[in-house]
Design a protein around this motif. Structure first.
Motif, mmCIF file in Angstrom:
data_model
loop_
_atom_site.group_PDB
_atom_site.id
_atom_site.type_symbol
_atom_site.label_atom_id
_atom_site.label_comp_id
_atom_site.label_asym_id
_atom_site.label_seq_id
_atom_site.Cartn_x
_atom_site.Cartn_y
_atom_site.Cartn_z
ATOM 1 N N GLU A 83 0.378 0.746 -10.083
ATOM 2 C CA GLU A 83 -0.730 0.493 -9.158
ATOM 3 C C GLU A 83 -0.690 -0.939 -8.629
ATOM 4 N N LEU A 84 -0.298 -1.873 -9.474
ATOM 5 C CA LEU A 84 -0.199 -3.265 -9.028
ATOM 6 C C LEU A 84 0.850 -3.419 -7.928
ATOM 7 N N LEU A 85 1.985 -2.766 -8.104
ATOM 8 C CA LEU A 85 3.034 -2.851 -7.084
ATOM 9 C C LEU A 85 2.599 -2.182 -5.787
ATOM 10 N N ARG A 86 1.818 -1.125 -5.892
ATOM 11 C CA ARG A 86 1.302 -0.457 -4.700
ATOM 12 C C ARG A 86 0.361 -1.377 -3.911
ATOM 13 N N LEU A 87 -0.423 -2.172 -4.648
ATOM 14 C CA LEU A 87 -1.421 -3.042 -4.022
ATOM 15 C C LEU A 87 -0.840 -4.356 -3.494
ATOM 16 N N ALA A 88 0.268 -4.817 -4.083
ATOM 17 C CA ALA A 88 0.773 -6.173 -3.841
ATOM 18 C C ALA A 88 0.942 -6.553 -2.371
ATOM 19 N N PRO A 89 1.637 -5.763 -1.540
ATOM 20 C CA PRO A 89 1.846 -6.190 -0.143
ATOM 21 C C PRO A 89 0.534 -6.392 0.619
ATOM 22 N N ALA A 90 -0.420 -5.482 0.414
ATOM 23 C CA ALA A 90 -1.692 -5.589 1.118
ATOM 24 C C ALA A 90 -2.486 -6.801 0.644
ATOM 25 N N VAL A 91 -2.457 -7.079 -0.657
ATOM 26 C CA VAL A 91 -3.194 -8.227 -1.189
ATOM 27 C C VAL A 91 -2.635 -9.534 -0.615
ATOM 28 N N VAL A 92 -1.317 -9.670 -0.576
ATOM 29 C CA VAL A 92 -0.690 -10.876 -0.014
ATOM 30 C C VAL A 92 -1.084 -11.039 1.452
ATOM 31 N N ALA A 93 -1.046 -9.943 2.200
ATOM 32 C CA ALA A 93 -1.433 -10.008 3.614
ATOM 33 C C ALA A 93 -2.882 -10.452 3.755
ATOM 34 N N GLY A 94 -3.757 -9.920 2.896
ATOM 35 C CA GLY A 94 -5.164 -10.301 2.945
ATOM 36 C C GLY A 94 -5.389 -11.768 2.635
ATOM 37 N N VAL A 95 -4.644 -12.303 1.666
ATOM 38 C CA VAL A 95 -4.752 -13.728 1.323
ATOM 39 C C VAL A 95 -4.378 -14.589 2.532
ATOM 40 N N LEU A 96 -3.313 -14.228 3.214
ATOM 41 C CA LEU A 96 -2.863 -15.016 4.365
ATOM 42 C C LEU A 96 -3.885 -14.967 5.503
ATOM 43 N N VAL A 97 -4.497 -13.809 5.714
ATOM 44 C CA VAL A 97 -5.560 -13.714 6.720
ATOM 45 C C VAL A 97 -6.739 -14.595 6.309
ATOM 46 N N GLY A 98 -7.039 -14.610 5.011
ATOM 47 C CA GLY A 98 -8.129 -15.444 4.507
ATOM 48 C C GLY A 98 -7.878 -16.927 4.708
ATOM 49 N N VAL A 99 -6.624 -17.352 4.579
ATOM 50 C CA VAL A 99 -6.272 -18.758 4.822
ATOM 51 C C VAL A 99 -6.606 -19.140 6.259
ATOM 52 N N VAL A 100 -6.228 -18.290 7.194
ATOM 53 C CA VAL A 100 -6.507 -18.554 8.614
ATOM 54 C C VAL A 100 -8.012 -18.575 8.860
ATOM 55 N N PHE A 101 -8.729 -17.625 8.265
ATOM 56 C CA PHE A 101 -10.182 -17.559 8.436
ATOM 57 C C PHE A 101 -10.856 -18.828 7.918
ATOM 58 N N LEU A 102 -10.451 -19.287 6.732
ATOM 59 C CA LEU A 102 -11.046 -20.499 6.160
ATOM 60 C C LEU A 102 -10.788 -21.727 7.013
ATOM 61 N N TRP A 103 -9.668 -21.731 7.709
ATOM 62 C CA TRP A 103 -9.329 -22.886 8.544
ATOM 63 C C TRP A 103 -10.331 -23.058 9.681
ATOM 64 N N PHE A 104 -10.872 -21.921 10.168
ATOM 65 C CA PHE A 104 -11.752 -21.974 11.339
ATOM 66 C C PHE A 104 -13.227 -21.731 11.024
ATOM 67 N N ALA A 105 -13.542 -20.981 9.970
ATOM 68 C CA ALA A 105 -14.921 -20.547 9.720
ATOM 69 C C ALA A 105 -15.735 -21.615 8.998
ATOM 70 N N ASP A 106 -17.054 -21.625 9.265
ATOM 71 C CA ASP A 106 -17.931 -22.519 8.518
ATOM 72 C C ASP A 106 -18.510 -21.773 7.315
ATOM 73 N N ASP A 107 -19.309 -22.489 6.509
ATOM 74 C CA ASP A 107 -19.819 -21.909 5.268
ATOM 75 C C ASP A 107 -20.677 -20.670 5.497
ATOM 76 N N VAL A 108 -21.507 -20.687 6.539
ATOM 77 C CA VAL A 108 -22.399 -19.558 6.811
ATOM 78 C C VAL A 108 -21.603 -18.302 7.128
ATOM 79 N N TRP A 109 -20.590 -18.440 7.955
ATOM 80 C CA TRP A 109 -19.759 -17.289 8.321
ATOM 81 C C TRP A 109 -19.035 -16.723 7.098
#
Length: 247
Positions: free
Chosen positions: A73-99
């Motif tokens: 199950e971990l291997l099944r989830l791994a690619p999607a989790v990594v992709a989500g982390v990278l999207v989160g990095v971009v979001f944090l770069w632009f978003a404020d605390d409220v968002w």
């Protein structure tokens, strides 16, 4: 060391205890710790400070439940989790605390609703083997929420509940998943400036609380039945999501 009122230190100590318990006994409760840290500290700084406490708790969770992980199950989830982390990095770069707070709260409520409906109306489906689409969806949301607010516990808890994991397999799989993902997040968190020296000093004061709670969590987990465990996960998820939306 950050200058905080006595009540703020008390709240942070409670949150640190919840971190330890969430890793070894009640997944989903960690969202309450996220909410407390965000209430006491600036939201983005709280994310970096809390991350290091989570890593400490991860070490204990992996040690306790290392033999119970579902690696398929971990291997099944791994690619999607990594992709989500990278999207989160971009979001944090632009978003404020409220968002950040509002976005995570909406996602958590959506996940709870979908999971409960799925379990109610799809009892004939083999949930022990979640569909690849579900793994991709939950994995991406989990990666995103863990990066922006350390709040992926409830997201992945809903996925593991849908998969009908027994308590120990649930805890072991979650332990390895978050131990790996949280370490993966550290370089990005340093680059974004959300891991700070004052945060490290605060962590040093709270680590003993995390350790004590993590050890107590193993005793609690051994005494939880499956239904009680699942109810606690859902309740803590709802409480944390509500706070993130209204705070």
């Amino acid at each position: 060391m950050p200058e905080l009122a006595w009540w703020a230190w008390l709240l942070l100590a409670v949150a640190a205890a919840i971190v330890g318990l969430s890793k070894t006994a009640v997944p989903g409760a960690g969202t309450v710790a996220v909410a407390i840290f965000a209430a006491v500290l600036p939201a983005k700084q709280s994310t970096g400070t809390l991350l290091l406490l989570l890593i400490v708790a991860d070490l204990f969770a992996v040690t306790m439940y290392r033999r119970h992980a579902n690696w398929r199950e971990l291997l099944r989830l791994a690619p999607a989790v990594v992709a989500g982390v990278l999207v989160g990095v971009v979001f944090l770069w632009f978003a404020d605390d409220v968002w950040v707070k509002r976005t995570i709260g909406v996602i958590l409520f959506a996940v709870i609703a979908i999971t409960l409906l799925r379990r109610r109306f799809a009892s004939g489906v083999d949930l022990a083997r979640p569909h690849r689409v579900a793994a991709a969806t939950y994995g991406t949301l989990g990666g995103f929420t863990t990066m922006v607010a350390n709040a992926a516990g409830p997201v992945m808890s809903m996925y593991f509940l849908a998969a009908r994991f027994p308590v120990k397999e649930f805890l072991g799989t979650a332990a390895w998943l978050f131990a790996i993902v949280n370490l993966f997040k550290v370089p990005f968190s340093i680059g974004l400036g959300i891991i700070t020296v004052p945060g490290l000093l605060l962590d040093a004061m709270l680590v003993p609380v995390v350790i004590a709670a993590a050890l107590a969590g193993r005793w609690i987990a051994d005494r939880l039945d499956q239904k009680g465990f699942e109810r606690l996960v859902i309740v803590f998820t709802i409480v944390g999501a509500t706070y993130l939306l209204v705070s």
